[in-house]
Every structure is written in structure tokens, then in C-alpha cells.
Write a protein that holds these residues in place. Sequence first.
Motif, PDB file in Angstrom:
ATOM      1  N   ASP A 154       2.409   4.299  -7.516  1.00 12.35           N
ATOM      2  CA  ASP A 154       2.742   2.978  -7.000  1.00 12.35           C
ATOM      3  C   ASP A 154       4.227   2.742  -7.266  1.00 12.35           C
TER       4      ASP A 154
ATOM      5  N   ALA B  23      -0.381  10.149  -6.234  1.00 10.15           N
ATOM      6  CA  ALA B  23       0.198   8.977  -5.574  1.00 10.15           C
ATOM      7  C   ALA B  23       0.651   8.022  -6.671  1.00 10.15           C
TER       8      ALA B  23
ATOM      9  N   ARG C 236       2.837   4.396  -1.254  1.00 11.07           N
ATOM     10  CA  ARG C 236       2.699   5.245  -2.428  1.00 11.07           C
ATOM     11  C   ARG C 236       3.726   6.366  -2.359  1.00 11.07           C
TER      12      ARG C 236
ATOM     13  N   ALA D 246      -3.586   5.944  -0.828  1.00 15.68           N
ATOM     14  CA  ALA D 246      -3.974   4.864  -1.732  1.00 15.68           C
ATOM     15  C   ALA D 246      -5.298   5.140  -2.433  1.00 15.68           C
TER      16      ALA D 246
ATOM     17  N   THR E  94       0.815  -1.220   0.000  1.00 13.72           N
ATOM     18  CA  THR E  94       0.000   0.000   0.000  1.00 13.72           C
ATOM     19  C   THR E  94       0.846   1.266   0.000  1.00 13.72           C
TER      20      THR E  94
END
Length: 189
Positions: free
Chosen positions: A100, A98, A87, A167, A85
Motif C-alpha cells: 500500500d 503488493a 498497490r 489488492a 486501491t
Amino acid sequence: GAVICSDAAGRPRWLRHQPWMGPQADAWWSYQSPTPPLVRDGVVYVVQPGVQAVTALDAATGRLRWRSPLPLVRRMVGVAGAGDTARLVVEAGDGLFAIDPRDGAVRLILAAADGPGTGFNRIAPSRLLGPALATPDGTVVVAVQCRRPDTATSDTLDAALLWVDAATGAVRHEARLPPLGGKPPWVGP
């Protein structure tokens, strides 16, 4: 647009050149903050003036892991959260994004604009009042302008601190601040 990695003695280990646009082609470059690279879990994350992207490089070799185009990128905020989770949070002209860190997928989590037009309340070009803060629990804390009917004609501004889930982009909490004077007042760091 260059990223150089050296050892502790100053000997270069690798050099990576990024696609760079000079000030003649990119008028936004002067709004970018020269953010230091962020190193995490063997990856170097880079945001640079004149480079309209966020780049992830292998820290040991300099090999490109991913590059995510992000127009009007301003600064890297930090990493919010942990594990799957986590970011990478980045500020750009359009708001807070955000990313990944595994694959570079980009998601807008807080828009800088709040309606039509190029300015927010004719006070500042963004509703963001200063740099954001990414926290280990997956939250991004940011100060924002809040609309009020007389903002355009007075020097008073309503502002709030927002706790945004990195997220999902959901606002977890909001705290109104006392009225701030000046056009625009900035909150930070």
C-alpha cells in the motif's frame, strides 16, 4: 545504499543513505535487479541491491515516509491500480508482493513456491518465469510454471499467464501457454 536527488542542472538537492548489507552478509544481492526509482504523486519508491526493504521517500525533501522490510527483494514491478486501491508491486524471492503506497503495508499476492522444498519442480528456484507487469486497472500479469507429473524428467514445461488482482491476490484469469522447452525457459520482459 545511497539515493541522490538532483535538479535538472545536476546540483544535488538531497541525499539519503539506506541500511545496506554487503555481498559477504547478503548472498542474495546478485539476484537483485538494479531497478530505477519510481516517482509517483511526490513520492520516490526505491528498491536497491543490498537493501532488504522497499523505501518511500518524499521527492521534494528526501524525508523517509516509510520503509517496509522485504527479505530477498528482487525488483520493483510498478504500480497497479489507482487511488486508494493502488498497490506498489514488488518481486521478492518468496513471490510477488503488493504494498500500500500510503503506509507501506505489505501483502503477498502470489507465492513463488508451490509446495514444500526449495525448488519448484526441480527446474527453477521459483515458479515465476519472468518479470511481472503491473497494469492501471489493478492487475498484475505474470508467467508461471505449472505442475505436471513428468516435468522433473523431461525438458517440457507447462506454463500459464496469470492475471492477479493486486489488492486481493485473487487470480482473475489464467491462460495456458503452449509447452516450452529448456530448463528453465524464461518469459519476458
